[in-house]
Design an enzyme around this catalytic site. Sequence first.
Site, PDB file in Angstrom:
ATOM      1  CB  CYS A 135      -0.930   0.015   1.209  1.00 33.82           C
ATOM      2  SG  CYS A 135      -2.028  -1.399   1.266  1.00 33.82           S
ATOM      3  CG  HIS A 275      -3.189   3.444   3.221  1.00 33.59           C
ATOM      4  ND1 HIS A 275      -3.645   3.234   1.944  1.00 33.59           N
ATOM      5  CD2 HIS A 275      -3.170   2.226   3.829  1.00 33.59           C
ATOM      6  CE1 HIS A 275      -3.893   1.951   1.781  1.00 33.59           C
ATOM      7  NE2 HIS A 275      -3.607   1.316   2.900  1.00 33.59           N
ATOM      8  CG  ASN A 305      -6.497  -0.840   1.980  1.00 29.58           C
ATOM      9  OD1 ASN A 305      -5.876  -0.287   1.062  1.00 29.58           O
ATOM     10  ND2 ASN A 305      -5.895  -1.429   2.993  1.00 29.58           N
TER      11      ASN A 305
HETATM   12  N1  COA Z   1     -18.222  -9.499   9.834  1.00 32.56           N
HETATM   13  C1  COA Z   1     -18.641  -9.880  11.044  1.00 32.56           C
HETATM   14  N2  COA Z   1     -17.790 -10.322  11.991  1.00 32.56           N
HETATM   15  C2  COA Z   1     -16.491 -10.375  11.693  1.00 32.56           C
HETATM   16  C3  COA Z   1     -15.996  -9.999  10.425  1.00 32.56           C
HETATM   17  C4  COA Z   1     -16.928  -9.560   9.480  1.00 32.56           C
HETATM   18  N3  COA Z   1     -16.557  -9.167   8.238  1.00 32.56           N
HETATM   19  N4  COA Z   1     -14.657 -10.154  10.416  1.00 32.56           N
HETATM   20  C5  COA Z   1     -14.316 -10.609  11.611  1.00 32.56           C
HETATM   21  N5  COA Z   1     -15.401 -10.749  12.381  1.00 32.56           N
HETATM   22  C6  COA Z   1     -15.493 -11.219  13.762  1.00 32.56           C
HETATM   23  C7  COA Z   1     -14.304 -12.069  14.167  1.00 32.56           C
HETATM   24  O1  COA Z   1     -14.506 -13.419  13.803  1.00 32.56           O
HETATM   25  C8  COA Z   1     -14.299 -11.868  15.659  1.00 32.56           C
HETATM   26  O2  COA Z   1     -15.260 -12.678  16.220  1.00 32.56           O
HETATM   27  P1  COA Z   1     -14.984 -13.385  17.641  1.00 32.56           P
HETATM   28  O3  COA Z   1     -14.823 -12.262  18.620  1.00 32.56           O
HETATM   29  O4  COA Z   1     -16.209 -14.204  17.855  1.00 32.56           O
HETATM   30  O5  COA Z   1     -13.743 -14.202  17.472  1.00 32.56           O
HETATM   31  C9  COA Z   1     -14.759 -10.422  15.831  1.00 32.56           C
HETATM   32  O6  COA Z   1     -15.440 -10.077  14.619  1.00 32.56           O
HETATM   33  C10 COA Z   1     -13.617  -9.437  16.056  1.00 32.56           C
HETATM   34  O7  COA Z   1     -12.625  -9.678  15.086  1.00 32.56           O
HETATM   35  P2  COA Z   1     -11.310  -8.808  15.020  1.00 32.56           P
HETATM   36  O8  COA Z   1     -10.452  -9.286  13.900  1.00 32.56           O
HETATM   37  O9  COA Z   1     -10.703  -8.693  16.384  1.00 32.56           O
HETATM   38  O10 COA Z   1     -11.953  -7.369  14.643  1.00 32.56           O
HETATM   39  P3  COA Z   1     -11.295  -5.979  14.559  1.00 32.56           P
HETATM   40  O11 COA Z   1     -12.038  -5.021  15.361  1.00 32.56           O
HETATM   41  O12 COA Z   1      -9.798  -6.057  14.756  1.00 32.56           O
HETATM   42  O13 COA Z   1     -11.539  -5.594  13.034  1.00 32.56           O
HETATM   43  C11 COA Z   1     -10.332  -5.455  10.997  1.00 32.56           C
HETATM   44  C12 COA Z   1     -10.979  -6.391  12.010  1.00 32.56           C
HETATM   45  C13 COA Z   1      -9.717  -6.312   9.900  1.00 32.56           C
HETATM   46  C14 COA Z   1     -11.389  -4.537  10.437  1.00 32.56           C
HETATM   47  C15 COA Z   1      -9.224  -4.617  11.714  1.00 32.56           C
HETATM   48  O14 COA Z   1      -8.391  -5.463  12.467  1.00 32.56           O
HETATM   49  C16 COA Z   1      -8.393  -3.841  10.757  1.00 32.56           C
HETATM   50  O15 COA Z   1      -8.867  -2.943  10.096  1.00 32.56           O
HETATM   51  N6  COA Z   1      -7.076  -4.146  10.686  1.00 32.56           N
HETATM   52  C17 COA Z   1      -6.205  -3.480   9.778  1.00 32.56           C
HETATM   53  C18 COA Z   1      -6.342  -4.073   8.417  1.00 32.56           C
HETATM   54  C19 COA Z   1      -5.708  -3.222   7.371  1.00 32.56           C
HETATM   55  O16 COA Z   1      -5.871  -2.041   7.369  1.00 32.56           O
HETATM   56  N7  COA Z   1      -4.988  -3.860   6.464  1.00 32.56           N
HETATM   57  C20 COA Z   1      -4.365  -3.203   5.393  1.00 32.56           C
HETATM   58  C21 COA Z   1      -3.231  -2.388   5.861  1.00 32.56           C
HETATM   59  S1  COA Z   1      -2.563  -1.522   4.526  1.00 32.56           S
END
Ligand code: COA
Length: 352
Positions: A135, A275, A305
Site C-alpha cells: 500500500c 492511506h 482500501n
Molecule cells: N463481519 C462480522 N464479523 C467479523 C468480520 C466480518 N466481516 N470479520 C471478523 N469478524 C469477527 C471475528 O470473527 C471476531 O469474532 P470473535 O470475537 O467471535 O472471534 C470479531 O469479529 C472481532 O474480530 P477482530 O479481527 O478482532 O476485529 P477488529 O475489530 O480487529 O476488526 C479489521 C478487524 C480487519 C477490520 C481490523 O483489524 C483492521 O482494520 N485491521 C487493519 C487491516 C488493514 O488495514 N490492512 C491493510 C493495511 S494496509
Amino acid sequence: MRPRRTAVLVDSAPRRVVPRTIGVGSTIAGLGCYLPERVLTNVELAKTVDTTDEWIQRRTGVRERRIAAASEATSDLAYKAARESLRAAGVAATDLDFIVVGTTTPDMVFPSVACLLQKRLGARPVGCLDVSAACSSFVYGLSVAHGAIASGQAETVLVVGAETLSRITNWRDRTTCILFGDCAGAAVLRPARPGHGFLSFCLGGDGSAEEAMCLTAGGSRRPASFETVERGEHYISMKGPDVYQYAVRAIPAAAAEALRRAELGPADVDFVIPHQANIRIIQSSARRLRVPLSKFFINVQRYGNTSAASVPVALYEAVQAGRIEEGRVGVLVTFGAGYTWGACAIRWGGAC
Ligand code: COA
C-alpha cells in the site's frame, strides 16, 4: 512488532534534516483518477459472506467499494488515470522522461505495468519501473520520481498507483474481503518553483512481521501449483488486529518525521491525505499526530482500501473538492504490508 518497537523503528531513520536546496525541487503538476464502474455495497457483500453492513461500517468505515470488470487488468485502470493526469498537467505522453507504477497486483509477473503503460500511452522508450511496497507503493514512487527530477535525470515523470485487489481477495474470507477495492490514481511530477512542491520524504520498512499480511504463493518460495490454489495461498492473508496495532503507530510517526524533516510541525499542516485503510486508523492517526481530523481527507467509505491507489485517488478528490489550494502545506502518508510506510510533506502547486 508492537507499539514501542514501531516508534523506535521510525525514530531510527536518519536524524539529519536533508537540506531542501539539494538539486531541483519537484511538484505535482496534474492528477488523474479512474474508478471502475461496478459498485459492490456492504449489503450486497453480506449476501455472499457471513457479515453485515453495520459490522463493516462500525469496524472499518467502508460502505462500498469498486470492482474492476473482468476485462480490466491493472494496466487498464492505470492507463485511464494516467491519461487524465497528463491532460491535467498539460503535457504529452511523449514529454515523459520516466514512468513509475506502484502496484501489488501487476497484470503479470513481468513485464512491468510501467512498460505496458509506456507502450499504451505512446511514450518514448524511457525508464519504466514498478515499485513494490504494497500500500505504500505510490508514496515510494513519488520519492523515486522526485529523486529523478532532483538529480537531473528527468524533468517530467508519471507516477501511478493502480490496483485490482479483487483478483487476490478471497471472497469467502469475511476477515479480508470486506476491506479491499479496485481503482487507480496518477500524478505527473515536474520541476517546482523554489519553496513549492515536495519538502521532505520519510520512507520506512520492517520485514520482521512478513506473515502479518502476505500473499505466499506464486513467487519463487512457493511457486503456483494445484496445491497452492487449493489451499487458497494465492489470496491475501492477514492478521487484521496485528496490522491495525502497527498502523496506528507507524502512520502518525511517519507523518511527524516527514514534517520534522521539512522543519514543520503539526500546526503548519493544512491538509493530510492518509492511506484509506480503515476509518478508525485514520481517526487514531489524527489524534496521535495532533492534527484535527477535519484536515484529513477521507473517502474510505466509498472505495475501501485500494492499496497503492488509495493516496492518489484521495488526493485527486481532495483537489477536486477544493480542499487543497496553491501554497497550502500538506502531508501524504501511507502504510502497508512488509511492513512499509511512507510520508511526504508538500507545499501544493508551483509547477514550472
Ligand atoms: N463481519 C462480522 N464479523 C467479523 C468480520 C466480518 N466481516 N470479520 C471478523 N469478524 C469477527 C471475528 O470473527 C471476531 O469474532 P470473535 O470475537 O467471535 O472471534 C470479531 O469479529 C472481532 O474480530 P477482530 O479481527 O478482532 O476485529 P477488529 O475489530 O480487529 O476488526 C479489521 C478487524 C480487519 C477490520 C481490523 O483489524 C483492521 O482494520 N485491521 C487493519 C487491516 C488493514 O488495514 N490492512 C491493510 C493495511 S494496509
